[in-house]
Design a protein around this motif. Structure first.
Motif, PDB file in Angstrom:
ATOM      1  N   LEU A 195     -21.705   5.614  -8.025  1.00 14.86           N
ATOM      2  CA  LEU A 195     -20.797   4.878  -7.125  1.00 14.86           C
ATOM      3  C   LEU A 195     -21.110   3.391  -7.226  1.00 14.86           C
ATOM      4  O   LEU A 195     -21.311   2.708  -6.227  1.00 14.86           O
ATOM      5  CB  LEU A 195     -20.993   5.376  -5.689  1.00 14.86           C
ATOM      6  CG  LEU A 195     -20.753   6.865  -5.479  1.00 14.86           C
ATOM      7  CD1 LEU A 195     -21.162   7.279  -4.071  1.00 14.86           C
ATOM      8  CD2 LEU A 195     -19.283   7.214  -5.711  1.00 14.86           C
ATOM      9  N   THR A 196     -21.157   2.916  -8.460  1.00 17.43           N
ATOM     10  CA  THR A 196     -21.623   1.544  -8.686  1.00 17.43           C
ATOM     11  C   THR A 196     -20.824   0.524  -7.876  1.00 17.43           C
ATOM     12  O   THR A 196     -21.398  -0.375  -7.263  1.00 17.43           O
ATOM     13  CB  THR A 196     -21.561   1.214 -10.188  1.00 17.43           C
ATOM     14  OG1 THR A 196     -22.300   2.218 -10.870  1.00 17.43           O
ATOM     15  CG2 THR A 196     -22.161  -0.137 -10.492  1.00 17.43           C
ATOM     16  N   GLU A 197     -19.499   0.673  -7.850  1.00 18.72           N
ATOM     17  CA  GLU A 197     -18.687  -0.333  -7.135  1.00 18.72           C
ATOM     18  C   GLU A 197     -19.059  -0.384  -5.659  1.00 18.72           C
ATOM     19  O   GLU A 197     -19.113  -1.455  -5.053  1.00 18.72           O
ATOM     20  CB  GLU A 197     -17.186  -0.025  -7.266  1.00 18.72           C
ATOM     21  CG  GLU A 197     -16.654  -0.027  -8.684  1.00 18.72           C
ATOM     22  CD  GLU A 197     -16.817   1.303  -9.392  1.00 18.72           C
ATOM     23  OE1 GLU A 197     -17.521   2.194  -8.868  1.00 18.72           O
ATOM     24  OE2 GLU A 197     -16.242   1.457 -10.492  1.00 18.72           O
ATOM     25  N   LEU A 198     -19.305   0.797  -5.101  1.00 11.44           N
ATOM     26  CA  LEU A 198     -19.662   0.847  -3.686  1.00 11.44           C
ATOM     27  C   LEU A 198     -21.020   0.175  -3.468  1.00 11.44           C
ATOM     28  O   LEU A 198     -21.198  -0.606  -2.524  1.00 11.44           O
ATOM     29  CB  LEU A 198     -19.688   2.307  -3.220  1.00 11.44           C
ATOM     30  CG  LEU A 198     -19.891   2.538  -1.734  1.00 11.44           C
ATOM     31  CD1 LEU A 198     -18.738   1.963  -0.910  1.00 11.44           C
ATOM     32  CD2 LEU A 198     -20.038   4.037  -1.435  1.00 11.44           C
ATOM     33  N   LEU A 199     -21.969   0.474  -4.357  1.00 11.00           N
ATOM     34  CA  LEU A 199     -23.293  -0.151  -4.236  1.00 11.00           C
ATOM     35  C   LEU A 199     -23.170  -1.664  -4.357  1.00 11.00           C
ATOM     36  O   LEU A 199     -23.749  -2.417  -3.569  1.00 11.00           O
ATOM     37  CB  LEU A 199     -24.233   0.385  -5.320  1.00 11.00           C
ATOM     38  CG  LEU A 199     -24.659   1.853  -5.191  1.00 11.00           C
ATOM     39  CD1 LEU A 199     -25.527   2.266  -6.371  1.00 11.00           C
ATOM     40  CD2 LEU A 199     -25.415   2.095  -3.893  1.00 11.00           C
TER      41      LEU A 199
END
Ligand code: SF4
Ligand code: SF4
Lengths: 431, 354
Positions: A50-54
């Motif tokens: 969930l890179t974008e969320l991180l």
């Protein structure tokens, strides 16, 4: 087997490669500085990341799988695995886990030689592999940090149902986001997330273009060994960043130029000048002898034109793109759609489709001992894909990061016989 | 409907007039002719015997199979089954790893509803709340008797040798609950009353890790003959996966869902969110008065073997000794295990004597 060398010119670094190296170096610098800078970091997995969320929370991702494979390429995993086995970890289980645990117990020195920060959060995205869950249960015992569990259901019937989507979105809303808010002390900012997702989609377009460039004859890329580098940024800490957008734009331009010049792929030992075999590959590579393994292909003029491993962090070539208009739903769809979360019949369909769309001569399965998620069922895949496509399949066995299971002579023999058989088939068809 | 380990809500099937049939791989004497061609040497044995039995016609009487989400091998086997046996119902029961009733519970409920509909589409009775309540009551009684048998074995292990109990539990997988309940009751009554069964100087051990692929019966006998009383175990765990009665009042489907969320055993196949890993195992050791723990997992079993270091650490926090070995369902030689278990049992007896 082949007498005419297929690889001739000396290898040189493209500017996209230099850019990627710099991106990685900067990322690991930030990670190394995190204890002083106060930056938060989360350990998480490639499939279903969930890179974008991180990033929207300014959390730095650490990918233990990537650390493990990098450790293997640096020749460190034999000692890490031995250390983990000495601590009671079974010889039967995934060697990524043991390499990671051995690395942690040996000071947690990452691929760039810098110490990795301890996690502020273990983001346990349970996508496509059961081992992930046990891996972070194990790490939790050492790090004593919060864990956010995201259970991603399996696409058993080859499709994503509303129930699955709702379940994942509910967990994002009620488990993952609150945990990130707690760990960072920041509020969830959906606009920031949308901006990252929009950048992801841009980079994904270019990545798909690059992977599909292998439909050209000759292929300008190697879509298995070479693709490992191409998918690096998007599978790891960079999806959703401006750096990733720039990287993929640059890579695309470089590949377009190769096509224009009719060039084959670049390997560490030079360019493949004569494409003799077009191969589809299923299964992860071996990392301990990555270069040697690749050379066994390139020496024979065998070019991977499509692979499933390059889809473990997202099967973008089937059309999925992160959608900034539906931020949580799109993350759910992404997690649900990663390659190892697909049913066996879907995997067989995909391989069969690759064989025809990429005009491949055959397909090879590299079955790794570590990974039941990939490997359980691969012999069935072999037979089914052969039957459906009418093209010959080869089967080799190795491991991801345990050098004890890479038998170079054995694999080379098998590959040579396989390529010989492809040659004979071709000769038979021509006569 | 056949089902693979560990757990499916048999009440639901029963309420629709479907006979749940528990499948647990093959016996050691099953010759694997085709199954091995489907699996590499580094994959556990259960899927190859399951395929063998499917291909040799042993499962022809089944209308379908349920594959509970416990590991990647069973998960992938579900897809192979879809292709190898396209006419039967294949349901992958994706049990939640989120235990919030509003999230994981809602997901699981919808999954059960879709299973129920798939069964009805194949001719099963539609699910009704009343029928489900009756089925829950029948299985509550069934589970209660299993708990009693386990309690008796804890109190007087000489009365309930595990190699006997195990066979009774296995038999109960393939007969209707209406038959297995009296069978349990009869066995309980007969063995309780048997005064010829006298205590022996054996070490009390808890055997853990054997929740999916089962050890050969001869291995269980070997452990007993080596001087161990097995006072708790993970064998044929479907009978004990839900620990207490499921309420029969209220919404029965929700009760089944809640039972999984809040009352299931802390299996290595389930995410342990807030509790300490291994706490459940230690509690079981205490409750059963175990003097030693035998980690007894199938070779190449990811959930058991990945869990084991955490479970070992937990056991080491207590004073209970442990030892570990692996098996496959088709093992025929137990000399090494006999010696290991014998030495382990002797050392326990020695120390408890001291
Ligand atoms: S089992 Fe396979 S998918 Fe899972 S962590 Fe190991 S290599 Fe990755
Ligand atoms: S024995 Fe273990 S790895 Fe094999 S199918 Fe059962 S749970 Fe999965």
């Amino acid at each position: 087997m082949s007498t005419t060398p297929s690889v001739t010119t000396a290898a040189q670094k493209d500017s996209s490669q230099v850019r990627q190296k710099e991106m990685i170096a900067r990322h690991f610098d930030r990670l190394a500085a995190a204890p002083d800078s106060g930056a938060r970091c989360a350990y998480t997995f490639v499939p279903g990341n969930l890179t974008e969320l991180l990033l929207s929370f300014d959390v730095l991702p650490v990918l233990p799988e990537i650390n493990a494979l990098q450790s293997a390429m640096r020749g460190k995993t034999a000692e890490y695995i031995a250390a983990a086995e000495k601590l009671g970890h079974s010889e039967d289980v995934c060697t990524y886990v043991k390499s990671d645990i051995g690395m942690m117990k040996s000071g947690n020195i990452g691929p760039t030689g810098q110490r990795l920060p301890t996690p502020d959060l273990l983001l346990l995205s349970y996508t496509g592999c059961f081992t992930f869950m046990k891996w972070f249960e194990l790490l939790r015992e050492d790090y004593h940090c919060p864990v956010a569990m995201l259970h991603v259901p399996y696409q058993a019937d080859g499709r994503i149902t509303d129930n699955m989507r709702t379940y994942v979105v509910d967990q994002l809303k009620n488990v993952v986001i609150p945990k990130l808010e707690e760990v960072t002390g920041r509020k969830y900012d959906e606009d920031r997330l949308r901006a990252h997702l929009a950048r992801s989609a841009q980079a994904e377009d270019d990545l798909v273009w690059v992977l599909q460039s292998a439909k050209n004859v000759p292929s300008p890329i190697d879509a298995y060994f070479g693709a490992v580098y191409y998918v690096g940024p998007i599978f790891s800490a960079f999806r959703g960043t401006a750096d990733a957008v720039d990287y993929y734009r640059e890579l695309r331009a470089e590949i377009a130029e190769r096509i224009r010049q009719g060039k084959g792929p670049v390997t560490p030992d030079g360019e493949v000048e004569r494409e003799r075999f077009r191969i589809v590959v299923e299964g992860p590579p071996n990392w301990t002898s990555f270069r040697q393994f690749w050379k066994m292909f390139s020496d024979e003029g065998a070019v991977a034109v499509a692979s499933t491993y390059s889809k473990v962090g997202g099967v973008y070539d089937l059309g999925f793109r992160h959608d900034p208009d539906h931020p949580l739903e799109t993350l759910a769809e992404y997690c649900l759609g990663c390659y190892t979360n697909l049913s066996l019949p879907t995997r067989i369909d995909l391989l069969t489709r690759y064989l025809s769309e990429y005009r491949a001569d055959g397909f090879l399965i590299n079955s790794v001992k570590s990974c039941n998620s990939f490997s359980a069922g691969q012999l069935h895949i072999l037979r089914e894909v052969e039957a459906r496509s009418g093209r010959p399949g080869g089967f080799i066995e190795s491991d991801l990061v345990d050098p004890r299971y890479f038998s170079a002579a054995n694999i080379k023999n098998r590959l040579e016989s396989y390529f010989q058989m492809l040659d004979q088939k071709r000769a038979g068809a021509a006569s | 409907m056949g089902f693979l380990p560990i757990y499916v809500p048999r009440e639901l099937l029963h309420a629709q007039g479907v006979l749940p049939v528990g499948l647990m791989g093959g016996r050691p004497d099953l010759e694997i002719i085709k199954g091995d061609a489907y699996y590499q040497s580094y994959i556990c044995h259960l899927p190859r015997s399951t395929i063998e039995l499917g291909l040799n016609g042993s499962y022809d009487a089944l209308d379908g199979l349920i594959f509970p989400a416990i590991c990647d091998v069973i998960r992938n086997l579900s897809g192979m089954w879809q292709m190898l046996f396209p006419k039967v119902l294949v349901h992958y029961l994706d049990v939640p790893q989120n235990f919030d009733p509003a999230i994981g519970g809602a997901f699981y409920r919808r999954d059960l509803e879709s299973l129920s509909q798939a069964l009805a589409a194949r001719g099963a009775r539609p699910l009704t709340a009343d029928a489900l309540r009756q089925s829950i009551a029948l299985y509550n009684e069934n589970r209660r008797l299993v708990r009693e048998l386990y309690a008796l074995r804890r109190r007087e292990p000489w009365k309930v040798p595990t190699h006997e109990l195990y066979v009774v539990l296995r038999a109960a997988l393939v007969v209707p609950v209406e038959e297995s309940t009296p069978m349990f009751a009869d066995y309980l009554a007969l063995t309780s009353a048997d005064r010829s069964r006298r205590p022996q100087d054996q070490a009390r051990v808890l055997v853990t890790g054997s929740f999916c692929e089962q050890p050969p019966l001869a291995l269980i006998k070997t452990l007993e003959r080596a001087g161990c009383y097995i006072v708790d175990d993970d064998f044929v765990q479907v009978h004990r996966f839900i620990r207490s009665d499921i309420p029969v009042d209220g919404d029965p489907l929700q009760s089944i869902v809640n039972a999984l969320l809040t009352d299931a055993v802390a299996s290595p196949t389930r995410y342990i969110a807030d509790e300490v890993k291994g706490a459940d195992l230690n509690q079981r050791a205490t409750d059963s008065g175990a003097e030693g723990v035998l980690f007894c997992a199938p070779s190449f079993c990811d959930p058991a073997l990945l869990d084991q270091p955490m479970a070992v650490r937990a056991v080491e926090r207590t004073a209970i000794p442990w030892t570990a070995f692996k098996y496959a369902e088709n093992n025929g030689q137990f000399q090494v295990i006999r010696e290991q278990a014998g030495t382990f049992a002797d050392s326990i007896k020695l120390w408890s004597g001291a």
